[in-house]
Design a protein around this motif. Structure first.
Motif, PDB file in Angstrom:
ATOM      1  N   THR A   4       8.472  -0.119  -7.531  1.00  0.00           N
ATOM      2  CA  THR A   4       9.836  -0.043  -7.004  1.00  0.00           C
ATOM      3  C   THR A   4      10.181   1.392  -6.642  1.00  0.00           C
ATOM      4  O   THR A   4       9.893   2.322  -7.402  1.00  0.00           O
ATOM      5  CB  THR A   4      10.858  -0.541  -8.043  1.00  0.00           C
ATOM      6  N   PHE A   5      10.794   1.570  -5.479  1.00  0.00           N
ATOM      7  CA  PHE A   5      11.314   2.869  -5.070  1.00  0.00           C
ATOM      8  C   PHE A   5      12.793   2.913  -5.434  1.00  0.00           C
ATOM      9  O   PHE A   5      13.563   2.047  -5.008  1.00  0.00           O
ATOM     10  CB  PHE A   5      11.144   3.063  -3.564  1.00  0.00           C
ATOM     11  N   VAL A  84       4.203   9.079  -2.333  1.00  0.00           N
ATOM     12  CA  VAL A  84       5.130   8.202  -3.046  1.00  0.00           C
ATOM     13  C   VAL A  84       4.851   6.741  -2.693  1.00  0.00           C
ATOM     14  O   VAL A  84       4.979   5.847  -3.549  1.00  0.00           O
ATOM     15  CB  VAL A  84       6.602   8.565  -2.741  1.00  0.00           C
ATOM     16  N   ALA A  85       4.461   6.487  -1.459  1.00  0.00           N
ATOM     17  CA  ALA A  85       4.144   5.118  -1.041  1.00  0.00           C
ATOM     18  C   ALA A  85       2.926   4.597  -1.796  1.00  0.00           C
ATOM     19  O   ALA A  85       2.865   3.412  -2.162  1.00  0.00           O
ATOM     20  CB  ALA A  85       3.903   5.072   0.464  1.00  0.00           C
ATOM     21  N   THR A  86       1.965   5.486  -2.049  1.00  0.00           N
ATOM     22  CA  THR A  86       0.776   5.100  -2.811  1.00  0.00           C
ATOM     23  C   THR A  86       1.136   4.756  -4.244  1.00  0.00           C
ATOM     24  O   THR A  86       0.660   3.766  -4.812  1.00  0.00           O
ATOM     25  CB  THR A  86      -0.266   6.226  -2.781  1.00  0.00           C
ATOM     26  N   HIS A  87       1.982   5.593  -4.849  1.00  0.00           N
ATOM     27  CA  HIS A  87       2.416   5.342  -6.222  1.00  0.00           C
ATOM     28  C   HIS A  87       3.086   3.968  -6.339  1.00  0.00           C
ATOM     29  O   HIS A  87       2.788   3.195  -7.256  1.00  0.00           O
ATOM     30  CB  HIS A  87       3.393   6.429  -6.683  1.00  0.00           C
ATOM     31  N   VAL A  88       4.002   3.684  -5.422  1.00  0.00           N
ATOM     32  CA  VAL A  88       4.740   2.416  -5.470  1.00  0.00           C
ATOM     33  C   VAL A  88       3.793   1.241  -5.214  1.00  0.00           C
ATOM     34  O   VAL A  88       3.871   0.199  -5.876  1.00  0.00           O
ATOM     35  CB  VAL A  88       5.901   2.418  -4.467  1.00  0.00           C
ATOM     36  N   ALA A  89       2.881   1.398  -4.267  1.00  0.00           N
ATOM     37  CA  ALA A  89       1.923   0.330  -3.970  1.00  0.00           C
ATOM     38  C   ALA A  89       1.033   0.031  -5.167  1.00  0.00           C
ATOM     39  O   ALA A  89       0.593  -1.108  -5.364  1.00  0.00           O
ATOM     40  CB  ALA A  89       1.067   0.713  -2.764  1.00  0.00           C
ATOM     41  N   ASP A  90       0.800   1.056  -5.993  1.00  0.00           N
ATOM     42  CA  ASP A  90      -0.031   0.890  -7.189  1.00  0.00           C
ATOM     43  C   ASP A  90       0.746   0.354  -8.390  1.00  0.00           C
ATOM     44  O   ASP A  90       0.186   0.208  -9.474  1.00  0.00           O
ATOM     45  CB  ASP A  90      -0.684   2.222  -7.559  1.00  0.00           C
ATOM     46  N   ALA A 114      15.580  -0.031  -5.097  1.00  0.00           N
ATOM     47  CA  ALA A 114      16.903  -0.130  -5.705  1.00  0.00           C
ATOM     48  C   ALA A 114      17.680   1.131  -5.349  1.00  0.00           C
ATOM     49  O   ALA A 114      17.092   2.182  -5.066  1.00  0.00           O
ATOM     50  CB  ALA A 114      16.794  -0.271  -7.224  1.00  0.00           C
ATOM     51  N   VAL A 115      19.001   1.020  -5.332  1.00  0.00           N
ATOM     52  CA  VAL A 115      19.852   2.148  -4.963  1.00  0.00           C
ATOM     53  C   VAL A 115      20.780   2.504  -6.119  1.00  0.00           C
ATOM     54  O   VAL A 115      21.497   1.645  -6.639  1.00  0.00           O
ATOM     55  CB  VAL A 115      20.693   1.827  -3.703  1.00  0.00           C
ATOM     56  N   VAL A 116      20.734   3.766  -6.516  1.00  0.00           N
ATOM     57  CA  VAL A 116      21.612   4.291  -7.565  1.00  0.00           C
ATOM     58  C   VAL A 116      22.524   5.333  -6.934  1.00  0.00           C
ATOM     59  O   VAL A 116      22.047   6.244  -6.248  1.00  0.00           O
ATOM     60  CB  VAL A 116      20.797   4.941  -8.705  1.00  0.00           C
TER      61      VAL A 116
END
Length: 205
Positions: A4-5, A84-90, A114-116
């Motif tokens: 999740t981003f 960051v895309a790699t981290h989330v994909a993993d 998600a948005v904070v």
């Protein structure tokens, strides 16, 4: 397995970087929760952990596809590295301070996000912008004058950062941990229109 981003938004002076720093320390030993550094065309300054580059360096990085997200604000260029895309994909949860202007682009890059939103009273915000020492008085006035409408995208968590930064950081950390455990954002907080979320295996600890 997709992570999740987490996009953290809010006006300048709301204390986003300080709140993120508190949460970051709570996950220091958890490689499945990451807090990527932003790349900014601004020299290093107090209270902000970023990679400083020149305008030419930023343009070269952008041309080479080094960014997952970019935006421009206050006369500066901001970017989030493609890793960051790699981290989330993993399967990781990535927590990043971004501009609300990029929220519409998130679905193109991240299946789960998600948005904070971090907010603060105008009195406290003015004091923080003046005290943090990053900009001159003209720039501070310009930041205060910039309107901060609520983002068009639904908010999954709103943190009013008028108390201690530890309290605000603990709220963010709690929200992130539940995402890390696999809970959909819609089940964690009020704000997003409920919708059926794809199941995600829990990230082992």
């Amino acid at each position: 397995m997709t992570g999740t981003f987490v996009a953290v938004v809010g006006p300048s002076g709301a204390g986003k970087d300080s709140v993120l720093d508190v949460a970051r320390k709570r996950f220091a030993a958890d490689p499945s929760v990451v807090f990527p550094r932003r790349i900014i065309t601004r020299p290093y300054g107090p209270g902000e952990d970023h990679r400083a580059v020149t305008i030419a360096e930023f343009a070269e990085l952008a041309h080479g596809g080094a960014f997952a997200l970019t935006w421009r604000a206050h006369g500066l260029d901001y970017g989030i590295g493609i890793d960051v895309a790699t981290h989330v994909a993993d399967g990781a949860v990535a927590v990043v301070n971004v501009s609300r202007t990029v929220l519409a682009d998130l679905p193109q890059h991240f299946p789960r996000f998600a948005v904070v939103r971090v907010t603060v009273s105008e009195e406290v915000r003015r004091a923080r912008l003046t005290q943090r020492g990053r900009e001159d008085h003209t720039t501070v006035r310009a930041r205060l004058a910039r309107p901060d409408p609520a983002p068009d995208h639904a908010i999954d968590l709103e943190i009013v950062n008028d108390g201690t930064v530890e309290e605000a950081g603990a709220r963010l950390a709690g929200f992130v941990r539940r995402l890390w455990l696999g809970h959909p954002a819609s089940e964690i907080s009020i704000g997003r229109t409920p919708q059926k979320a794809a199941s995600r295996p829990k990230v082992p600890r």
